[in-house]
Design a protein around this motif. Sequence first.
Motif, mmCIF file in Angstrom:
data_model
loop_
_atom_site.group_PDB
_atom_site.id
_atom_site.type_symbol
_atom_site.label_atom_id
_atom_site.label_comp_id
_atom_site.label_asym_id
_atom_site.label_seq_id
_atom_site.Cartn_x
_atom_site.Cartn_y
_atom_site.Cartn_z
ATOM 1 N N THR A 93 0.831 -1.203 0.000
ATOM 2 C CA THR A 93 0.000 0.000 0.000
ATOM 3 C C THR A 93 0.867 1.255 0.000
ATOM 4 O OG1 THR A 93 -1.725 -1.154 1.246
ATOM 5 C CG2 THR A 93 -1.774 1.250 1.305
ATOM 6 N N ASN A 94 0.576 2.193 -0.899
ATOM 7 C CA ASN A 94 1.245 3.495 -0.872
ATOM 8 C C ASN A 94 0.720 4.319 0.289
ATOM 9 O OD1 ASN A 94 2.918 3.087 -3.089
ATOM 10 N ND2 ASN A 94 1.447 3.950 -4.547
ATOM 11 N N SER A 95 1.602 5.065 0.970
ATOM 12 C CA SER A 95 1.169 5.790 2.174
ATOM 13 C C SER A 95 1.604 7.256 2.124
ATOM 14 C CB SER A 95 1.664 5.073 3.432
ATOM 15 O OG SER A 95 3.067 4.921 3.448
ATOM 16 N N ASP A 96 2.486 7.683 3.002
ATOM 17 C CA ASP A 96 2.768 9.110 3.186
ATOM 18 C C ASP A 96 3.850 9.605 2.218
ATOM 19 O OD1 ASP A 96 2.065 11.436 4.444
ATOM 20 O OD2 ASP A 96 3.330 11.143 6.187
ATOM 21 N N ILE A 97 4.073 10.915 2.208
ATOM 22 C CA ILE A 97 5.099 11.532 1.362
ATOM 23 C C ILE A 97 5.850 12.591 2.177
ATOM 24 C CG2 ILE A 97 5.596 12.511 -0.907
ATOM 25 C CD1 ILE A 97 2.688 12.187 -1.645
ATOM 26 N N ALA A 98 7.166 12.682 1.960
ATOM 27 C CA ALA A 98 7.987 13.773 2.487
ATOM 28 C C ALA A 98 8.795 14.346 1.324
ATOM 29 C CB ALA A 98 8.911 13.270 3.591
ATOM 30 N N GLY A 107 6.229 6.899 0.926
ATOM 31 C CA GLY A 107 6.172 5.707 1.744
ATOM 32 C C GLY A 107 5.301 4.626 1.141
ATOM 33 N N ASN A 108 5.593 3.399 1.549
ATOM 34 C CA ASN A 108 4.868 2.223 1.100
ATOM 35 C C ASN A 108 4.977 1.182 2.202
ATOM 36 O OD1 ASN A 108 5.043 -0.633 -0.300
ATOM 37 N ND2 ASN A 108 3.993 0.663 -1.796
ATOM 38 N N GLY A 442 -7.143 4.423 -4.286
ATOM 39 C CA GLY A 442 -7.215 5.872 -4.200
ATOM 40 C C GLY A 442 -6.045 6.526 -3.501
ATOM 41 N N SER A 443 -6.208 7.830 -3.259
ATOM 42 C CA SER A 443 -5.138 8.683 -2.743
ATOM 43 C C SER A 443 -5.048 8.614 -1.221
ATOM 44 C CB SER A 443 -5.391 10.137 -3.171
ATOM 45 O OG SER A 443 -4.417 11.002 -2.631
ATOM 46 N N TRP A 444 -3.875 8.252 -0.721
ATOM 47 C CA TRP A 444 -3.617 8.184 0.721
ATOM 48 C C TRP A 444 -3.208 9.563 1.250
ATOM 49 C CZ3 TRP A 444 -2.875 3.710 4.066
ATOM 50 C CH2 TRP A 444 -2.294 4.000 5.299
ATOM 51 N N SER A 445 -2.288 10.222 0.525
ATOM 52 C CA SER A 445 -1.767 11.527 0.931
ATOM 53 C C SER A 445 -1.761 12.451 -0.269
ATOM 54 C CB SER A 445 -0.334 11.411 1.460
ATOM 55 O OG SER A 445 -0.244 10.532 2.559
ATOM 56 N N ALA A 446 -2.214 13.677 -0.083
ATOM 57 C CA ALA A 446 -2.158 14.694 -1.136
ATOM 58 C C ALA A 446 -1.607 15.975 -0.513
ATOM 59 C CB ALA A 446 -3.537 14.932 -1.742
ATOM 60 N N ASP A 457 -1.208 7.955 -4.698
ATOM 61 C CA ASP A 457 -2.381 7.143 -4.989
ATOM 62 C C ASP A 457 -1.965 5.679 -5.077
ATOM 63 O OD1 ASP A 457 -4.472 5.861 -6.941
ATOM 64 O OD2 ASP A 457 -5.365 7.796 -6.432
ATOM 65 N N GLN A 458 -2.915 4.771 -4.853
ATOM 66 C CA GLN A 458 -2.578 3.352 -4.990
ATOM 67 C C GLN A 458 -2.246 2.995 -6.432
ATOM 68 O OE1 GLN A 458 -2.006 2.077 -2.057
ATOM 69 N NE2 GLN A 458 -2.820 4.073 -1.412
ATOM 70 N N ALA A 459 -2.676 3.839 -7.370
ATOM 71 C CA ALA A 459 -2.315 3.627 -8.768
ATOM 72 C C ALA A 459 -0.926 4.166 -9.082
ATOM 73 C CB ALA A 459 -3.342 4.303 -9.686
ATOM 74 N N GLY A 460 -0.368 4.984 -8.200
ATOM 75 C CA GLY A 460 0.945 5.566 -8.416
ATOM 76 C C GLY A 460 0.979 7.018 -7.982
ATOM 77 N N LEU A 461 2.039 7.727 -8.362
ATOM 78 C CA LEU A 461 2.200 9.125 -7.989
ATOM 79 C C LEU A 461 1.522 10.018 -9.022
ATOM 80 C CD1 LEU A 461 3.703 11.142 -6.021
ATOM 81 C CD2 LEU A 461 5.437 11.297 -7.827
#
Length: 491
Positions: A93-98, A107-108, A442-446, A457-461
């Motif tokens: 699962t895709n998660s957060d971004i820094a 993150g994943n 869908g989108s975890w972090s935007a 997003d779970q589909a990618g960035l």
Amino acid sequence: MTSLHTTRVRRRRLGTLAAVSGLLAALFVATPASATPDPGDGSVPGEEVSGSERAEVRAAIADGEIPGVGEIAHSENITPVAHVPHASGLPGTNSDIAFQGRYAFAGNYDGFVVYDIRRPESPRIVSQVLCPGGQGDVAVSGDLLILAVDSSRSDDSCNSVPQSASIAESWEGIRIFDISDVRNPEYVAAVETSCGSHTQTLVPDGRNLYVYVSSYSPSASFPDCQPPHDGISVVRVPRGAPERAELSSFEMLFPEGGFPGDDSGSATTGCHDITAYPALDLAAGACMGDGILMDISDPARPYVIDQVQDAEHFAFWHSATFSQDGSKVVFTDELGGGGGPMCNPETGDEFGADGIYHVTGRGDNRQLVFQGYYKMPREQADTENCVAHNGSLIPARGRDIMVQAWYQGGVSVWDFTDSRNPREIGYFERGPLTEDVLSFGGSWSAYYYNGYIYSNDQAGLDVLRIDDRRTDSAERVRLSELNVQTQPSYR
């Protein structure tokens, strides 16, 4: 002294809320390695919807009320400029971004991906680090990256395998990487923390980084995660010697216990996420059944100065965001744990939403005062998981504007300058994954960073651009680094 201010709101009980626990049981097979309600380490099984619900989805697509399966829709002021498919080397699962300089660190549950975003219209993957241990929350500072591990493992290495938390030798906590060479990040240290690390928040303090580790769901059968677990772990990381990182303390935030829980709301057994605002010596915590305001003037010893509950509308206090001046806090409610269809008419517009609070008073007498709710106004299908999730400020001058992820509800840009009358001003979304099955996606972090919106997003960035007179001033704000949970002073 901690005071308790319970938000009084109009009573409204919906049948869908009573069914949430059953829905979660069907959606997620929780292992000792994962703390619910966020999705676990493995794939999320689909849940078939009824024939009538399938018919409603098809009719809504046919009538143009929602996009078709996989179809992209967006407001006129939002332009999708790039999409990088889900990294093949990290199936989780895709998660957060820094963010740091020209790089985004995504993150994943299986590790993290480094993207070069120097040219936002054509981002590219620089490196992938396979290091399983959900949920892969990431934060960066200088040459260091901190990776959250909320999955009970056989040891602290990247070669570890899942192992029951009932085994005393099992490990979970934070991993520390040297990212001075982003093409070859180096794993340098790990610190075990009570109940692992669901999320973490960095608070810089001179030569040290303090890491506030949020975790929850203790059990008497877990030797390293014992109840009541009414606080957070604080880890000290020396910047010049990260290999000497160590647990500094366990700070008790709820000495008298937090929200006890009820049929539709989670009991507080720790925190889910904390956002620090170091320039103001404040932090806001979303702690399952409670929202809290903390003094962090001594980063090693944070303490609670106010605590609020919303038993009528909030099922799970998930995350927090300050306004630019620190006079407001937006808390999110992750009703359904991220796996439920909570953006349908049955759920309503005050559940699985954001709560807007004003910060009043001074010093330790500051209080959180409820103002209103925000729910993205676009209805979603019963096959789409959708609920309020991770977002950040868009630092527009003189306005309070956020961009926020809503899983399959996509990305919503909304204005809360008038706290009692927030409204959406832009959006981007894809249609449902299927017409027949409630599936996780869908989108975890935007988040907004240096003129663009980045959505994990779970589909990618996804990379988006917003062109709107209300947000144009934000383009002049340039940051060298952004951890959304360590909120900068933009001006």
